[in-house]
Design an enzyme around this catalytic site. Structure first.
Site, PDB file in Angstrom:
ATOM      1  N   PRO A   2       0.810  -1.209   0.000  1.00  0.00           N
ATOM      2  CA  PRO A   2       0.000   0.000   0.000  1.00  0.00           C
ATOM      3  C   PRO A   2       0.843   1.257   0.000  1.00  0.00           C
ATOM      4  CG  PRO A   2      -0.558  -1.487   1.799  1.00  0.00           C
ATOM      5  CD  PRO A   2       0.753  -1.895   1.263  1.00  0.00           C
ATOM      6  N   GLU A   3       0.731   2.001  -1.044  1.00  0.00           N
ATOM      7  CA  GLU A   3       1.328   3.327  -1.107  1.00  0.00           C
ATOM      8  C   GLU A   3       0.148   4.284  -1.036  1.00  0.00           C
ATOM      9  OE1 GLU A   3       4.336   3.705  -4.221  1.00  0.00           O
ATOM     10  OE2 GLU A   3       4.551   1.546  -4.294  1.00  0.00           O
TER      11      GLU A   3
END
Length: 271
Positions: A2-3
């Site tokens: 997850p960015e």
DNA sequence: CTATGGACCTGAATGC
DNA sequence: TGCATTCAGGTCCATA
């Protein structure tokens, strides 16, 4: 995984549904990166007022504090009305009168932390040194160019650092640098105004586009309603070592920086 | 203060 | 088939 885009897509996927919900129970699995910071029973009886995002953190505003959620490398949230037993990799769940918010995180690099405010306790420590939000007006190209002048490290490392700009992880750092025509190994202080301006724009465009696409689903990411992302299908360089550059057909190269893989086009990104 | 490397943890893919 | 090695979306912390 997850960015910023994945975290933002996750936020959007359950924020409306959970806002106003009453926390009725809290379930906990194996330990995450940090302890919760309070007894689980402290959360019961509180309402979820809103869901914000800061960098890669989700911030659930409660009556009496804020609950920070970080997805680490392998975390994902699911918000559902169904009641199911906690799986082997489910490590946290808020049961509310509107549904249950569950954190699934095999590697357990993620975290759920309660603080009374954003700038007290553990929250202050975690959020305190974060850089500017790239999609906000606070992210200014001139300031960005000046800040880069102070760093002698490779630009890729500066982007990943998160103390200048937040939210850019390995995928989007590679993609933004490609769009800006800058090598991941270029020293940050050697990037002039013009190129810094290009990079500034590239970061915003890539992140915004990825949010539109529902993020990137490399392995098993999905939003809180279970939807996969599609940005990985249009990645120009990330994960494409040896494949042809979409612009010039030169094989995409890869190298190692700070124990992470970087991908770039040797021709389109000359320095 | 800045830059680098290790640490945390699990599962999938690869290689012999 | 089995076992060892490598790699993966993050980031804190100790060490030079």
């Amino acid at each position: 995984m997850p960015e910023l885009p994945e975290v933002e897509v996750t936020r959007q996927s359950f924020a409306p549904a959970i806002s106003g919900a009453l926390i009725q129970d809290v379930k906990v699995g194996k330990p995450l990166r940090w302890p919760l910071g309070c007894a689980a029973s402290v959360l019961v009886g509180q309402r979820v007022l809103a869901v914000r995002r800061r960098g890669k953190y989700l911030l659930l505003d409660l009556d009496g504090g804020v609950l920070l959620i970080h997805l680490g490398m392998s975390g994902s949230l699911r918000f559902t009305e169904q009641v199911a037993p906690m799986g082997a990799h489910d490590h946290f769940e808020l049961v509310t009168n509107r549904g249950s918010l569950r954190l699934h995180d095999p590697r357990r690099f993620g975290a759920v932390v309660f603080s009374h405010t954003d700038d007290s306790g553990m929250a202050a420590k975690l959020l305190g040194k974060l850089g500017v939000e790239p999609l906000s007006d606070q992210f200014d190209p001139v300031r960005f160019a000046l800040d880069l002048k102070k760093r002698r490290t490779a630009i890729k490392q500066v982007l990943l650092g998160g103390d200048l700009v937040v939210g850019v992880g390995n995928i989007y750092a590679c993609e933004a640098l490609y769009r800006a025509g800058i090598r991941p190994t270029a020293r940050a202080d050697r990037i002039g105004r013009l190129r810094a301006g290009r990079l500034h724009l590239a970061i915003r465009e890539v992140l915004a586009r990825a949010v539109q696409q529902g993020g990137s689903t490399l392995r098993d990411f999905s939003s809180a309603n279970g939807e996969s992302g599609h940005f990985q299908l249009e990645a120009a360089v990330y994960g494409r070592a040896g494949q042809a550059c979409r612009v010039c057909a030169t094989p995409i190269a890869s190298l190692r920086q700070g124990q992470r893989s970087s991908f770039f086009c040797p021709k389109c990104q000359r320095n």
